[in-house]
Design a protein around this motif. Structure first.
Motif, PDB file in Angstrom:
ATOM      1  N   ALA A 297      -1.217  12.715  -8.235  1.00 49.51           N
ATOM      2  CA  ALA A 297      -1.685  14.002  -7.717  1.00 49.51           C
ATOM      3  C   ALA A 297      -0.790  15.139  -8.201  1.00 49.51           C
ATOM      4  O   ALA A 297      -1.267  16.221  -8.547  1.00 49.51           O
ATOM      5  CB  ALA A 297      -1.721  13.974  -6.187  1.00 49.51           C
ATOM      6  N   VAL A 298       0.521  14.876  -8.251  1.00 51.99           N
ATOM      7  CA  VAL A 298       1.456  15.925  -8.657  1.00 51.99           C
ATOM      8  C   VAL A 298       1.355  16.203 -10.154  1.00 51.99           C
ATOM      9  O   VAL A 298       1.431  17.345 -10.606  1.00 51.99           O
ATOM     10  CB  VAL A 298       2.889  15.510  -8.258  1.00 51.99           C
ATOM     11  CG1 VAL A 298       3.911  16.391  -8.928  1.00 51.99           C
ATOM     12  CG2 VAL A 298       3.051  15.568  -6.751  1.00 51.99           C
TER      13      VAL A 298
ATOM     14  N   ILE B  13       0.837  -1.198   0.000  1.00 53.69           N
ATOM     15  CA  ILE B  13       0.000   0.000   0.000  1.00 53.69           C
ATOM     16  C   ILE B  13       0.875   1.252   0.000  1.00 53.69           C
ATOM     17  O   ILE B  13       0.531   2.261  -0.625  1.00 53.69           O
ATOM     18  CB  ILE B  13      -0.966  -0.052   1.205  1.00 53.69           C
ATOM     19  CG1 ILE B  13      -2.077  -1.060   0.885  1.00 53.69           C
ATOM     20  CG2 ILE B  13      -1.557   1.309   1.507  1.00 53.69           C
ATOM     21  CD1 ILE B  13      -3.004  -1.333   2.012  1.00 53.69           C
ATOM     22  N   VAL B  14       2.030   1.183   0.675  1.00 50.40           N
ATOM     23  CA  VAL B  14       2.955   2.316   0.632  1.00 50.40           C
ATOM     24  C   VAL B  14       3.422   2.540  -0.807  1.00 50.40           C
ATOM     25  O   VAL B  14       3.505   3.673  -1.283  1.00 50.40           O
ATOM     26  CB  VAL B  14       4.149   2.073   1.583  1.00 50.40           C
ATOM     27  CG1 VAL B  14       5.266   3.057   1.303  1.00 50.40           C
ATOM     28  CG2 VAL B  14       3.707   2.193   3.021  1.00 50.40           C
TER      29      VAL B  14
ATOM     30  N   PHE C 103       0.005   7.140  -6.210  1.00 54.54           N
ATOM     31  CA  PHE C 103      -1.036   8.145  -5.970  1.00 54.54           C
ATOM     32  C   PHE C 103      -0.424   9.534  -5.901  1.00 54.54           C
ATOM     33  O   PHE C 103      -0.953  10.501  -6.472  1.00 54.54           O
ATOM     34  CB  PHE C 103      -1.784   7.845  -4.666  1.00 54.54           C
ATOM     35  CG  PHE C 103      -2.967   6.936  -4.843  1.00 54.54           C
ATOM     36  CD1 PHE C 103      -4.108   7.380  -5.483  1.00 54.54           C
ATOM     37  CD2 PHE C 103      -2.937   5.640  -4.366  1.00 54.54           C
ATOM     38  CE1 PHE C 103      -5.200   6.543  -5.657  1.00 54.54           C
ATOM     39  CE2 PHE C 103      -4.020   4.793  -4.536  1.00 54.54           C
ATOM     40  CZ  PHE C 103      -5.148   5.244  -5.176  1.00 54.54           C
ATOM     41  N   ALA C 104       0.718   9.646  -5.192  1.00 59.50           N
ATOM     42  CA  ALA C 104       1.378  10.949  -5.063  1.00 59.50           C
ATOM     43  C   ALA C 104       1.815  11.443  -6.435  1.00 59.50           C
ATOM     44  O   ALA C 104       1.617  12.620  -6.770  1.00 59.50           O
ATOM     45  CB  ALA C 104       2.570  10.835  -4.118  1.00 59.50           C
TER      46      ALA C 104
ATOM     47  N   SER D 117       0.822   4.251  -2.630  1.00 56.89           N
ATOM     48  CA  SER D 117       0.728   5.664  -2.245  1.00 56.89           C
ATOM     49  C   SER D 117       1.718   6.506  -3.034  1.00 56.89           C
ATOM     50  O   SER D 117       1.450   7.672  -3.328  1.00 56.89           O
ATOM     51  CB  SER D 117       0.945   5.815  -0.745  1.00 56.89           C
ATOM     52  OG  SER D 117       2.313   5.824  -0.443  1.00 56.89           O
ATOM     53  N   CYS D 118       2.894   5.922  -3.405  1.00 52.98           N
ATOM     54  CA  CYS D 118       3.842   6.659  -4.246  1.00 52.98           C
ATOM     55  C   CYS D 118       3.217   6.940  -5.603  1.00 52.98           C
ATOM     56  O   CYS D 118       3.358   8.046  -6.151  1.00 52.98           O
ATOM     57  CB  CYS D 118       5.129   5.860  -4.424  1.00 52.98           C
ATOM     58  SG  CYS D 118       6.026   5.604  -2.901  1.00 52.98           S
TER      59      CYS D 118
ATOM     60  N   MET E 171     -13.310  12.166  -8.849  1.00 52.62           N
ATOM     61  CA  MET E 171     -12.822  13.539  -8.757  1.00 52.62           C
ATOM     62  C   MET E 171     -12.457  14.079 -10.123  1.00 52.62           C
ATOM     63  O   MET E 171     -12.601  15.272 -10.397  1.00 52.62           O
ATOM     64  CB  MET E 171     -11.624  13.608  -7.834  1.00 52.62           C
ATOM     65  CG  MET E 171     -12.005  13.482  -6.373  1.00 52.62           C
ATOM     66  SD  MET E 171     -10.577  13.799  -5.373  1.00 52.62           S
ATOM     67  CE  MET E 171     -11.307  13.765  -3.770  1.00 52.62           C
TER      68      MET E 171
ATOM     69  N   ILE F 255     -10.831   1.473  -4.078  1.00 54.07           N
ATOM     70  CA  ILE F 255     -11.662   2.556  -3.531  1.00 54.07           C
ATOM     71  C   ILE F 255     -10.935   3.885  -3.717  1.00 54.07           C
ATOM     72  O   ILE F 255     -11.517   4.882  -4.163  1.00 54.07           O
ATOM     73  CB  ILE F 255     -11.963   2.310  -2.040  1.00 54.07           C
ATOM     74  CG1 ILE F 255     -12.813   1.064  -1.863  1.00 54.07           C
ATOM     75  CG2 ILE F 255     -12.695   3.512  -1.443  1.00 54.07           C
ATOM     76  CD1 ILE F 255     -12.940   0.648  -0.417  1.00 54.07           C
ATOM     77  N   GLY F 256      -9.632   3.892  -3.394  1.00 53.78           N
ATOM     78  CA  GLY F 256      -8.854   5.112  -3.578  1.00 53.78           C
ATOM     79  C   GLY F 256      -8.807   5.530  -5.036  1.00 53.78           C
ATOM     80  O   GLY F 256      -8.942   6.712  -5.367  1.00 53.78           O
TER      81      GLY F 256
ATOM     82  N   PHE G  99     -10.935   4.748  -7.642  1.00 55.74           N
ATOM     83  CA  PHE G  99     -12.167   5.240  -8.281  1.00 55.74           C
ATOM     84  C   PHE G  99     -12.601   6.572  -7.686  1.00 55.74           C
ATOM     85  O   PHE G  99     -13.257   7.366  -8.360  1.00 55.74           O
ATOM     86  CB  PHE G  99     -13.284   4.173  -8.284  1.00 55.74           C
ATOM     87  CG  PHE G  99     -14.147   4.079  -7.058  1.00 55.74           C
ATOM     88  CD1 PHE G  99     -15.058   5.065  -6.722  1.00 55.74           C
ATOM     89  CD2 PHE G  99     -14.098   2.949  -6.247  1.00 55.74           C
ATOM     90  CE1 PHE G  99     -15.861   4.945  -5.604  1.00 55.74           C
ATOM     91  CE2 PHE G  99     -14.895   2.839  -5.127  1.00 55.74           C
ATOM     92  CZ  PHE G  99     -15.786   3.837  -4.808  1.00 55.74           C
ATOM     93  N   THR G 100     -12.212   6.828  -6.434  1.00 52.20           N
ATOM     94  CA  THR G 100     -12.577   8.126  -5.855  1.00 52.20           C
ATOM     95  C   THR G 100     -11.662   9.236  -6.376  1.00 52.20           C
ATOM     96  O   THR G 100     -12.136  10.246  -6.907  1.00 52.20           O
ATOM     97  CB  THR G 100     -12.460   8.073  -4.316  1.00 52.20           C
ATOM     98  OG1 THR G 100     -13.322   7.038  -3.841  1.00 52.20           O
ATOM     99  CG2 THR G 100     -12.884   9.385  -3.709  1.00 52.20           C
ATOM    100  N   ILE G 101     -10.341   9.027  -6.233  1.00 49.78           N
ATOM    101  CA  ILE G 101      -9.414  10.121  -6.511  1.00 49.78           C
ATOM    102  C   ILE G 101      -9.190  10.311  -8.009  1.00 49.78           C
ATOM    103  O   ILE G 101      -9.130  11.428  -8.503  1.00 49.78           O
ATOM    104  CB  ILE G 101      -8.077   9.856  -5.775  1.00 49.78           C
ATOM    105  CG1 ILE G 101      -8.313   9.986  -4.269  1.00 49.78           C
ATOM    106  CG2 ILE G 101      -6.990  10.818  -6.237  1.00 49.78           C
ATOM    107  CD1 ILE G 101      -7.160   9.528  -3.430  1.00 49.78           C
TER     108      ILE G 101
END
Lengths: 231, 139
Positions: A74-75, A63-64, A70-71, A67-68, A227, A218-219, A221-223
């Motif tokens: 986002a960037v 998951i970590v 995901f980051a 998260s990279c 969004m 979940i992360g 489809f949401t983010i």
């Protein structure tokens, strides 16, 4: 209480009924030991606990890693280099079907573990098969999505944003694909080897992995999708 | 195989709740308990998912607040999955699992929030690039 001591088993059952987690009875200096509890008195914890916990640590590291990605997404979200933005990528109906398939597969996966706990080979296999088919539907829909996007010239090398998008969603799809292969292996092992302890341990780990994939989705489809569609 | 091998069905009548439990595992319970838990998890998940999809396309709430609402729904659903599918509880037998989870969440938080924070500041301090130069950079 009478003076006649109860048999050990009945005594344990009574204790568990009254106070399942022994919240009122925990004494740090108590001399009683629990076989295989891993509290330093009777040697290491039971293998079932060690295996599950080790896999839990692996899942958290997985998951970590997500998260990279995901980051990065986002960037890079606005770094479209003049190409298509996120709102042009989202097909809400397809995402809805993907989400439904993966959520239901998580449910059937939980049911397969319930069947494993009562040692029902037939129902374990049925629910594992349902899980696999729903996972296949998910991966298929995602492949269709990628083919559809590629046919419109939306490919990872187009922009930083698209690299991050395909990296994140593709990594999750790859995880589901690999988990599907693991699932087939587990079905074969349950069939041929039965519910030997190590097979049950692997089923526990597989369950954890599959549920964790749903949590990551979940992360996504949401983010990424919801969004993206609202922006 | 060590002799500490544990089969909950075999020891159902002797089980003691004092030992730790791995996530996804629980002190021995009837299959009905697992099915009930899964049903609850599915029910909550469906409600939260449908709410998220409806909210994303609607004018029900103030527009700029929709991303926040979606994030809250997502976090709630992750919690539902953790509790009802992964069986992570706050009981003493789950301390190790919860501590590992907390550490994982800390790292995730640092990576995501740190990246966004730093890169936004970098972006704000960048020289604006003329459009012709951007075009030249494209493959």
């Amino acid at each position: 209480m009478s003076d006649i001591p109860l048999p050990a088993a009945a005594e344990t059952v009574r204790r568990v009924r009254e106070d399942p987690h022994r919240l009122g009875h925990r004494d740090p200096h108590a001399h009683e030991t629990v076989e295989g509890a891993g509290h330093g008195k009777t040697g290491p914890a039971r293998k079932r606990i060690i295996v599950g916990y080790g896999f839990w640590i692996f899942l958290l590291s997985d998951i970590v890693m997500f998260s990279c990605f995901f980051a990065a997404f986002a960037v890079q979200r606005e770094a479209t280099a003049g190409g298509p933005g996120i709102s042009e990528l989202v097909d809400m109906r397809r995402v809805g079907w993907e989400t439904g398939a993966l959520l239901l597969s998580s449910y059937t996966c939980g049911l397969s573990f319930a069947a494993t706990n009562v040692r029902s080979k037939l129902w374990t296999q049925i629910f594992l098969l349902a899980t696999g088919l729903l996972g296949l539907i998910f991966v298929g829909l995602e492949l269709l999505e990628f083919v559809d996007l590629a046919s419109r010239g939306i490919v990872p090398q187009r922009s930083g944003f698209l690299s991050a998008f395909f990296g994140l969603v593709g990594l999750h799809g790859l995880h589901v694909t690999l988990a599907g292969m693991w699932l087939l292996t587990m079905m074969a092992q349950v069939q041929l080897k039965g519910f030997r302890p190590e097979i049950v341990h692997r089923l526990i780990c597989f369950n954890l992995f599959w549920h964790a994939l749903d949590i990551v989705w979940i992360g996504i489809f949401t983010i990424v999708y919801l969004m993206g569609a609202t922006s | 195989m060590s002799e500490l091998e544990f089969d909950p069905a075999a020891n159902a009548d002797l089980l003691d709740h004092r030992e730790d439990h791995a996530p996804g595992d629980e002190p021995v319970e009837s299959a009905g308990h697992y099915v009930f838990n899964s049903n609850l998890g599915l029910g909550f998940s469906i409600v939260l998912t449908v709410a998220a999809f409806v909210l994303a396309n609607s004018q029900l709430i103030y527009g700029p607040s929709i991303p926040i609402a979606l994030l809250v729904l997502a976090i709630a659903q992750m919690g539902v999955h953790l509790v009802f599918f992964l069986h992570v509880t706050t009981g003493p037998d789950n301390t190790n699992n919860v501590l590992a989870l907390a550490f994982g969440l800390l790292v995730v938080f640092l990576i995501v929030v740190g990246s966004i924070w730093i890169m936004n500041h970098l972006h704000a301090n960048m020289m604006p690039m003329p459009m012709e130069q951007l075009r030249q950079m494209q493959p």
